[in-house]
Design a protein around this motif. Sequence first.
Motif, PDB file in Angstrom:
ATOM      1  N   UNK A  66     -36.729  -3.206 -39.303  1.00  0.00           N
ATOM      2  CA  UNK A  66     -37.375  -4.444 -39.718  1.00  0.00           C
ATOM      3  C   UNK A  66     -36.381  -5.517 -40.151  1.00  0.00           C
ATOM      4  N   UNK A  67     -35.264  -5.132 -40.759  1.00  0.00           N
ATOM      5  CA  UNK A  67     -34.282  -6.139 -41.184  1.00  0.00           C
ATOM      6  C   UNK A  67     -33.827  -7.018 -40.023  1.00  0.00           C
ATOM      7  N   UNK A  68     -33.719  -6.434 -38.846  1.00  0.00           N
ATOM      8  CA  UNK A  68     -33.331  -7.213 -37.674  1.00  0.00           C
ATOM      9  C   UNK A  68     -34.383  -8.280 -37.370  1.00  0.00           C
ATOM     10  N   UNK A  69     -35.648  -7.905 -37.467  1.00  0.00           N
ATOM     11  CA  UNK A  69     -36.721  -8.833 -37.134  1.00  0.00           C
ATOM     12  C   UNK A  69     -36.928  -9.909 -38.197  1.00  0.00           C
ATOM     13  N   UNK A  70     -36.329  -9.716 -39.369  1.00  0.00           N
ATOM     14  CA  UNK A  70     -36.411 -10.712 -40.438  1.00  0.00           C
ATOM     15  C   UNK A  70     -35.288 -11.746 -40.367  1.00  0.00           C
ATOM     16  N   UNK A  71     -34.408 -11.630 -39.374  1.00  0.00           N
ATOM     17  CA  UNK A  71     -33.284 -12.559 -39.242  1.00  0.00           C
ATOM     18  C   UNK A  71     -33.734 -13.907 -38.720  1.00  0.00           C
ATOM     19  N   UNK A  83     -31.185 -14.193 -42.034  1.00  0.00           N
ATOM     20  CA  UNK A  83     -31.344 -13.925 -43.457  1.00  0.00           C
ATOM     21  C   UNK A  83     -29.978 -13.642 -44.059  1.00  0.00           C
ATOM     22  N   UNK A  84     -29.757 -14.110 -45.279  1.00  0.00           N
ATOM     23  CA  UNK A  84     -28.523 -13.860 -46.028  1.00  0.00           C
ATOM     24  C   UNK A  84     -27.277 -14.207 -45.217  1.00  0.00           C
ATOM     25  N   UNK A 124     -29.136 -13.122 -35.528  1.00  0.00           N
ATOM     26  CA  UNK A 124     -29.333 -12.149 -34.453  1.00  0.00           C
ATOM     27  C   UNK A 124     -28.042 -11.990 -33.652  1.00  0.00           C
ATOM     28  N   UNK A 125     -27.341 -13.093 -33.404  1.00  0.00           N
ATOM     29  CA  UNK A 125     -26.069 -13.022 -32.667  1.00  0.00           C
ATOM     30  C   UNK A 125     -25.041 -12.155 -33.394  1.00  0.00           C
ATOM     31  N   UNK A 126     -25.001 -12.226 -34.724  1.00  0.00           N
ATOM     32  CA  UNK A 126     -24.090 -11.376 -35.489  1.00  0.00           C
ATOM     33  C   UNK A 126     -24.394  -9.898 -35.253  1.00  0.00           C
ATOM     34  N   UNK A 127     -25.673  -9.561 -35.257  1.00  0.00           N
ATOM     35  CA  UNK A 127     -26.066  -8.162 -35.037  1.00  0.00           C
ATOM     36  C   UNK A 127     -25.724  -7.752 -33.612  1.00  0.00           C
ATOM     37  N   UNK A 145     -20.355 -12.036 -41.834  1.00  0.00           N
ATOM     38  CA  UNK A 145     -19.364 -12.171 -42.905  1.00  0.00           C
ATOM     39  C   UNK A 145     -19.895 -11.720 -44.260  1.00  0.00           C
ATOM     40  N   UNK A 146     -21.157 -11.270 -44.334  1.00  0.00           N
ATOM     41  CA  UNK A 146     -21.778 -10.991 -45.624  1.00  0.00           C
ATOM     42  C   UNK A 146     -21.558  -9.607 -46.187  1.00  0.00           C
ATOM     43  N   UNK A 147     -20.826  -8.745 -45.485  1.00  0.00           N
ATOM     44  CA  UNK A 147     -20.574  -7.421 -46.008  1.00  0.00           C
ATOM     45  C   UNK A 147     -21.598  -6.373 -45.599  1.00  0.00           C
ATOM     46  N   UNK A 148     -22.607  -6.761 -44.834  1.00  0.00           N
ATOM     47  CA  UNK A 148     -23.583  -5.784 -44.361  1.00  0.00           C
ATOM     48  C   UNK A 148     -23.002  -4.973 -43.214  1.00  0.00           C
ATOM     49  N   UNK A 149     -23.471  -3.750 -43.081  1.00  0.00           N
ATOM     50  CA  UNK A 149     -23.050  -2.878 -41.992  1.00  0.00           C
ATOM     51  C   UNK A 149     -24.191  -2.756 -40.977  1.00  0.00           C
TER      52      UNK A 149
END
Length: 128
Positions: free
Chosen positions: A17-22, A24-25, A29-32, A98-102
């Motif tokens: 779901x986090x992907x579909x909420x982009x 965000x923070x 989507x391009x980052x993912x 760049x936000x530190x998420x994996x």
Amino acid sequence: MSDPTPLRVLFCIGINQNFFDLPSAGVTVDDVWRAFVEMMDGIKALPGVDFIGDIDDDAHMVGPSDSWPWTCYLLADVDSQETVRAACNLFRTIAVGEGGFKLWRYAKVEARMGRALTPRSYEPVEAN
């Protein structure tokens, strides 16, 4: 001595779901997608991995996939469980944006290990 027969591994990947909420923070989507490509390239580059192919089912699936049916699959012959673990660990270590998420924040992986399905000879048992 280890078994020279590789493990046939199906990496089952679900988008959550986090992907579909982009966006965000500060993550897009391009980052993912860039992190996802890095993960795929990383699995293919691991010593002991012989990449066979992949399947993407995002055109016929809408929304997150927490279990079967998964969003996409990677199939490979892999030399050991340790290498499979290293492949799965890429989800824990590859940064997204760049936000530190994996990557695991946006996608999950489960590895199914077995052997290639090959015909085996057998002796039929006579019925008494």
